[in-house]
Design an enzyme around this catalytic site. Structure first.
Site, short mmCIF file in Angstrom:
data_model
loop_
_atom_site.label_atom_id
_atom_site.label_comp_id
_atom_site.label_asym_id
_atom_site.label_seq_id
_atom_site.Cartn_x
_atom_site.Cartn_y
_atom_site.Cartn_z
CG ASP A 241 32.55 -21.40 -8.22
OD1 ASP A 241 32.78 -20.19 -8.33
OD2 ASP A 241 32.19 -22.13 -9.16
CG ASN A 251 33.34 -16.23 -6.48
OD1 ASN A 251 32.58 -16.95 -7.12
ND2 ASN A 251 33.51 -14.95 -6.77
CE LYS A 252 36.64 -17.75 -12.20
NZ LYS A 252 37.34 -19.02 -12.50
O1 MRU Z 1 35.29 -20.40 -13.70
P1 MRU Z 1 33.87 -19.94 -13.69
O2 MRU Z 1 33.56 -18.90 -14.71
O3 MRU Z 1 32.90 -21.11 -13.72
O4 MRU Z 1 33.70 -19.26 -12.26
C1 MRU Z 1 32.46 -18.73 -11.89
C2 MRU Z 1 32.49 -18.00 -10.62
O5 MRU Z 1 33.49 -17.92 -9.94
C3 MRU Z 1 31.19 -17.43 -10.16
O6 MRU Z 1 31.41 -16.30 -9.36
C4 MRU Z 1 30.44 -18.48 -9.33
O7 MRU Z 1 30.35 -19.69 -10.00
C5 MRU Z 1 29.08 -18.02 -8.98
S1 MRU Z 1 28.05 -17.88 -10.38
C6 MRU Z 1 26.52 -17.38 -9.90
#
Ligand code: MRU
Length: 351
Positions: A241, A251-252
């Site tokens: 992110d 990231n997540k």
């Molecule tokens: O909360 P989200 O579903 O928006 O989180 C998304 C992620 O963490 C993805 O790994 C990240 O945005 C990369 S998407 C190519």
């Protein structure tokens, strides 16, 4: 053989932003047409659209949506409204850099434009948003092209969240690497972490990979280290992110766990992201704003069945930060970056 994915997560159709409503997957592939800014804000907040590059494309179209009917006398009046629209969309979710990057890019394009009329700036905004969307499609394929060189025939890859078609415009970052490897004829098996609490891995990644005909096993997040200890995982690939100057990567939530476990078990841990996810104004991951989300995402199964004592306290950060030193390489749309990150990221992103 992989079936070609033919979906577009975010598009401009019939004077509206058309999104795949990701909260309805895997049951239904349903599109929503967004015509108002408040509805857009709510769609982002509720994760009807999510994933950093998809948020970038959506926010870009959102700026146009927010200014297209503005009745103002002059360009400075329009820029004032554009700033308000950007601040409003930016207040939806704080972590994904792409969301802010896309809107800043549109604002810069409007400021630098030689357009002399309000209508001219509106048209330019629309074109810039479409350009951002078109470029994302190319940049994902470039990530795939570079990243697939890291995968071998018969590799088993662990991933988290959803980083595919649904997280971008139409291809994916970490999943794009897998799509590209499979397209090259490599046999790849994927282990998908379910990704509590919002289950992007279970709901979205398994749906996408099944559709593409890629062998996939869904696992609970807590199973990852055990699989590594049994030698079942050859590589881990996650999305991002926000990646800052020293390589620290948001990231997540749960990504950091995977990076720690990967290091312990000697499994390469890769991050895949386009240049638009990098934020070189921030020096370390400590500066990344981490979104905190409502407790009922944790206490109820997808907002429905309660799975915890009523009224219990919850802490629900949506992202974590993996230190650059745990990342074996970052796969970008401009090439693969390795440590030392501060120097090499600057060269590839600014250069
Ligand atoms: O909360 P989200 O579903 O928006 O989180 C998304 C992620 O963490 C993805 O790994 C990240 O945005 C990369 S998407 C190519």
């Amino acid at each position: 053989m992989m079936n070609e994915p033919h979906l577009q997560t975010v598009a401009w159709k019939h004077n509206a932003i058309r999104l795949i409503d990701q909260t309805r997957l895997p049951e239904t592939l349903h599109y929503v047409d967004i015509r108002g800014l408040k509805t857009l804000w709510q769609a982002i907040k509720a994760m009807k659209v999510r994933g950093a590059p998809a948020l970038g494309g959506t926010a870009a179209l959102g700026v146009y949506l927010g200014i297209k009917n503005a009745r103002v006398k002059n360009i400075s009046g329009l820029m004032k409204i554009m700033d308000e629209v950007i601040a409003y969309i930016g207040s939806s979710r704080p972590t994904a850099r792409n969301l802010f990057w896309a809107m800043e890019r549109i604002r810069r394009a409007a400021q630098r434009s030689s357009a002399k009329t309000v209508e001219g700036i509106k048209q330019l905004t629309f074109k810039e948003a479409q350009k951002i969307i078109a470029e994302d499609m190319i940049s994902c394929r470039n990530i795939g092209r570079f990243g697939q060189t890291l995968l071998k025939d018969n590799d088993t890859v662990l991933t988290i969240c959803n980083t595919g078609i649904l997280a971008t415009i139409d291809y994916g970052t970490a999943l794009g690497v897998i799509y590209s490897a499979v397209k090259q004829g490599k046999r790849i098996k994927v282990y998908a972490c379910e990704t509590r609490p919002m289950l992007q891995g279970a709901r979205l990644t398994t749906w996408e990979l099944k559709r593409a005909g890629i062998e996939t096993a869904l696992i609970c997040d807590s199973m990852a280290a055990s699989l590594m200890s049994q030698g079942l995982i050859q590589k881990v690939i996650a999305g991002a992110d926000r990646i800052v100057a020293n390589g620290d990567t948001a990231n997540k939530i749960g990504t950091y766990n995977l990076a720690v476990a990967s290091r312990y078990h000697n499994v390469p841990f890769y991050v895949a992201a386009p240049a638009s996810t990098f934020d070189l104004r921030l020096r370390t991951g400590k500066e990344i704003p981490i979104e905190e989300r409502p407790g009922d995402e944790v206490t109820k199964l997808f907002f429905k069945k309660p799975i915890a004592a009523a009224g219990i306290g919850v802490y629900n950060p949506a992202f974590d930060v993996t230190p650059g030193r745990l990342i074996s390489a970052i796969i970008t749309d401009r090439g693969i970056v390795k440590a030392p990150y501060t120097k090499n990221i600057r060269n590839i992103i600014k250069g």
